[in-house]
Design a protein around this motif. Structure first.
Motif, short mmCIF file in Angstrom:
data_model
loop_
_atom_site.label_atom_id
_atom_site.label_comp_id
_atom_site.label_asym_id
_atom_site.label_seq_id
_atom_site.Cartn_x
_atom_site.Cartn_y
_atom_site.Cartn_z
N UNK A 67 0.73 -1.30 -0.02
CA UNK A 67 0.09 -0.09 0.04
C UNK A 67 0.89 1.12 0.06
N UNK A 68 2.01 1.22 0.33
CA UNK A 68 3.00 2.40 0.60
C UNK A 68 3.55 2.63 -0.81
N UNK A 69 4.00 1.41 -1.41
CA UNK A 69 4.59 1.60 -2.99
C UNK A 69 5.97 2.18 -2.86
N UNK A 70 6.74 2.09 -1.50
CA UNK A 70 7.65 2.88 -1.31
C UNK A 70 9.03 1.70 -0.78
N UNK A 71 9.77 1.37 -1.72
CA UNK A 71 10.64 0.43 -1.47
C UNK A 71 11.67 0.69 -0.40
N UNK A 72 11.96 2.14 -0.07
CA UNK A 72 12.68 2.57 0.71
C UNK A 72 12.19 2.53 2.14
N UNK A 113 -5.70 -0.99 6.49
CA UNK A 113 -6.06 -0.66 5.13
C UNK A 113 -6.87 0.66 4.86
N UNK A 114 -7.65 1.00 5.97
CA UNK A 114 -8.41 2.14 6.23
C UNK A 114 -7.27 3.56 6.35
N UNK A 115 -6.48 3.19 7.17
CA UNK A 115 -5.37 4.20 7.55
C UNK A 115 -4.54 4.43 6.33
N UNK A 116 -4.12 3.29 5.65
CA UNK A 116 -3.33 3.40 4.77
C UNK A 116 -3.93 4.28 3.23
N UNK A 117 -5.14 4.20 3.34
CA UNK A 117 -5.85 4.85 2.08
C UNK A 117 -6.36 6.13 2.58
N UNK A 118 -5.66 6.45 3.67
CA UNK A 118 -6.02 8.13 4.07
C UNK A 118 -7.26 8.50 4.97
N UNK A 119 -7.68 7.24 5.26
CA UNK A 119 -9.01 7.35 6.41
C UNK A 119 -8.47 7.77 7.70
N UNK A 120 -9.32 8.18 8.75
CA UNK A 120 -9.19 8.49 9.87
C UNK A 120 -9.28 7.20 10.84
#
Length: 121
Positions: A67-72, A113-120
């Motif tokens: 969900x972050x798509x950040x390899x670092x 999933x909710x947090x990583x999609x930008x939800x509260x």
């Protein structure tokens, strides 16, 4: 994979990645660090129930990574830190207190999933 069981060495690697940021991970999953270490030293497998909880944790780590798509990004450390904090949407419960069961891991996964999609949370 659960039926085949997780090798203790693989479990130790997964747990150690999270334990660097939150040493409570062994207790939260209901696995003994000394038992996993002993089994890893003799190249044994964990029980099916232990394997199921470890694979559930690995799935949560994978969820953060995908969900972050950040390899670092250090997904295990981020997850460990997030799980240690109370989440208002969980009634102030800390997610780490829920991951000892598969049902609890599902609740944590949904909230994550909710947090990583930008939800509260």
């Amino acid at each position: 994979m659960i039926r085949a069981r997780v090798g203790a060495r693989d479990a130790m690697r997964i747990l150690t990645e999270v334990a660097r940021a939150n040493g409570q991970i062994f207790e939260a999953l209901g696995v003994s660090k000394s038992s996993v270490s002993r089994k890893a030293a003799s190249d044994q497998f964990l029980s099916r129930s232990e394997s199921e909880r470890i694979l559930g944790l690995a799935k949560l780590i994978g969820q953060v990574q995908s969900m972050t798509n950040d390899a670092e990004a250090d997904a295990p450390a981020w997850l460990a830190t997030w799980m240690a904090e109370p989440v208002p949407a969980l009634g102030g419960e800390r997610p780490i207190n829920l991951i000892g069961t598969m049902e609890g891991q599902t609740v944590v996964s949904n909230m994550l999933g909710h947090v990583l999609r930008g939800g509260f949370a």
